[in-house]
Design a protein around this motif. Structure first.
Motif, short mmCIF file in Angstrom:
data_model
loop_
_atom_site.label_atom_id
_atom_site.label_comp_id
_atom_site.label_asym_id
_atom_site.label_seq_id
_atom_site.Cartn_x
_atom_site.Cartn_y
_atom_site.Cartn_z
N LYS A 1 0.84 -1.20 0.00
CA LYS A 1 0.00 0.00 0.00
C LYS A 1 0.87 1.25 0.00
N PRO B 1 -10.00 10.22 3.26
CA PRO B 1 -10.80 9.03 3.62
C PRO B 1 -10.05 7.73 3.34
N TYR B 2 -10.42 6.70 4.08
CA TYR B 2 -9.75 5.41 3.94
C TYR B 2 -10.41 4.50 2.90
N TYR B 3 -11.61 4.82 2.48
CA TYR B 3 -12.32 4.05 1.46
C TYR B 3 -12.39 2.57 1.80
N GLY B 4 -12.64 2.27 3.08
CA GLY B 4 -12.78 0.89 3.51
C GLY B 4 -11.48 0.14 3.68
N GLU B 5 -10.34 0.80 3.52
CA GLU B 5 -9.04 0.14 3.61
C GLU B 5 -8.56 -0.05 5.05
N ASP C 1 -5.93 14.05 -2.16
CA ASP C 1 -6.45 12.69 -2.05
C ASP C 1 -6.12 11.98 -3.35
N PRO D 1 -6.03 3.34 -7.47
CA PRO D 1 -7.08 2.82 -6.57
C PRO D 1 -6.70 1.53 -5.85
N LYS E 1 -6.38 8.75 -4.24
CA LYS E 1 -6.97 7.43 -4.43
C LYS E 1 -7.11 7.08 -5.91
N MET E 2 -7.49 8.07 -6.74
CA MET E 2 -7.70 7.78 -8.15
C MET E 2 -6.39 7.62 -8.93
N THR F 1 -4.32 5.84 2.01
CA THR F 1 -4.88 7.16 2.30
C THR F 1 -3.87 8.17 1.77
#
Length: 328
Positions: free
Chosen positions: A235, A292-296, A242, A248, A244-245, A253
């Motif tokens: 990771k 945001p952690y996006y569920g990670e 941010d 992904p 993330k994109m 984070t």
């Protein structure tokens, strides 16, 4: 690949003027960026900050990208000669250059990105966009310490300047605060925008067991994520926006740095007649935070990280800063 010569100054996209005239919309501002506006990181943040300031405040703004330190003084002097009242150096590599040129042009306001330790030595017509974000790196390290499976982390930095040397130390201190057994591999590529070198460093750290990498670089982030994508279960913690994109699959984070909010704050203060000052970017000011952690990240770990954040803001937790970094 980055162009070998700096492009000409480019006007930012047009925006509707505010309904009511104010001193802010009379300001003519130029932003000088050290990298490319499409780097997906720090310089993209600077470009977006410029556009937001233009749209929200009506400021007359221009920018120029990919300017190395060796050319910065000449570029800034050209903007002064063109009548710009606010010159924004969007990189820490410009600090000493800005301090010098600001002393030569006391009627123009300059913005330098630097640590808080420089604010007392800055000329009166310089605003310090204070890179006091070591607390956010401590917090990211604490998160990494709680989530690593291999007990080995990597820190990939760009230019080895004091604020990022301190950020690397704070990241390591945060990681060891939540995981005393963790090992942190730290390396600087010497260039925030060298994605090839960043990939080489990241790959070497992964080969030594790192399963979470802190990408403290700009365009170089693409090199770090490419290395992580080629590995398994690695990771990356991004920086500036941010990210993330950007990747992904690998982004855990990001340390978000709200340079846009600081830029608008400084513009308003300059319009109000304050030619110099200090505007910090840190957890306490709300200008630095984790994306945001996006569920990670499991809820129990997220809760622990939030508790650490509050202790950092209150001052209960101490960490290395550029001001406290041992002198060499």
């Amino acid at each position: 690949a980055a162009p070998t010569t700096a492009p000409a100054a480019t006007e930012a996209p047009a925006a509707q003027a505010p309904a009511a005239s104010s001193p802010v919309d009379k300001i003519k501002m130029a932003v000088v960026l050290a990298g490319l506006v499409n780097d997906g990181g720090f310089n993209s943040v600077g470009y977006q900050a410029l556009n937001n300031a233009k749209q929200n405040l009506g400021v007359d703004a221009a920018y120029i990208e990919n300017i190395p330190a060796a050319k910065a003084a000449g570029v800034m002097a050209d903007y002064v000669n063109q009548g710009y009242q606010l010159i924004y150096g969007f990189s820490g590599i410009y600090q000493s250059i800005i301090f010098k040129i600001a002393s030569e042009h006391p009627g123009v306001t300059f913005v330098a990105m630097a640590g808080p330790e420089t604010k007392d030595s800055a000329p009166k017509n310089v605003w310090i966009s204070g890179n006091a974000f070591e607390d956010a790196f401590y917090l990211a390290g604490a998160l990494a310490g709680l989530t690593t499976k291999s007990n080995t982390l990597g820190f990939v930095g760009g230019a080895e300047i004091p604020v990022y040397k301190a950020a690397a130390k704070a990241f390591e201190e945060g990681a060891k605060s939540t995981n005393p057994n963790v090992k942190v591999l730290t390396a600087f590529t010497g260039n925030f925008n060298d994605a090839v070198k960043a990939k080489e460093v990241a790959t070497a750290q992964i080969q030594q067991g790192a399963d979470i990498l802190m990408a403290a670089v700009n365009y170089g982030t693409f090199g770090v994520t490419t290395a992580a994508e080629a590995a398994e279960n690695v990771k990356v913690i991004g920086m500036a926006s941010d990210q993330k994109m950007v990747s992904p699959k690998t982004i855990l984070t990001s340390i978000v740095l709200d340079y846009g909010g600081v830029m608008q704050e400084i513009i308003k203060n300059v319009a109000a007649g304050q030619p110099g000052g200090y505007a910090p970017i840190n957890l306490a000011s709300g200008k630095a935070y984790l994306a945001p952690y996006y569920g990670e990240v499991p809820d129990d770990i997220a809760k622990k990280v939030e508790e650490i954040k509050q202790k950092l803001i209150s001052g209960e937790i101490k960490y290395t800063t550029a001001a406290t970094l041992p002198k060499q």
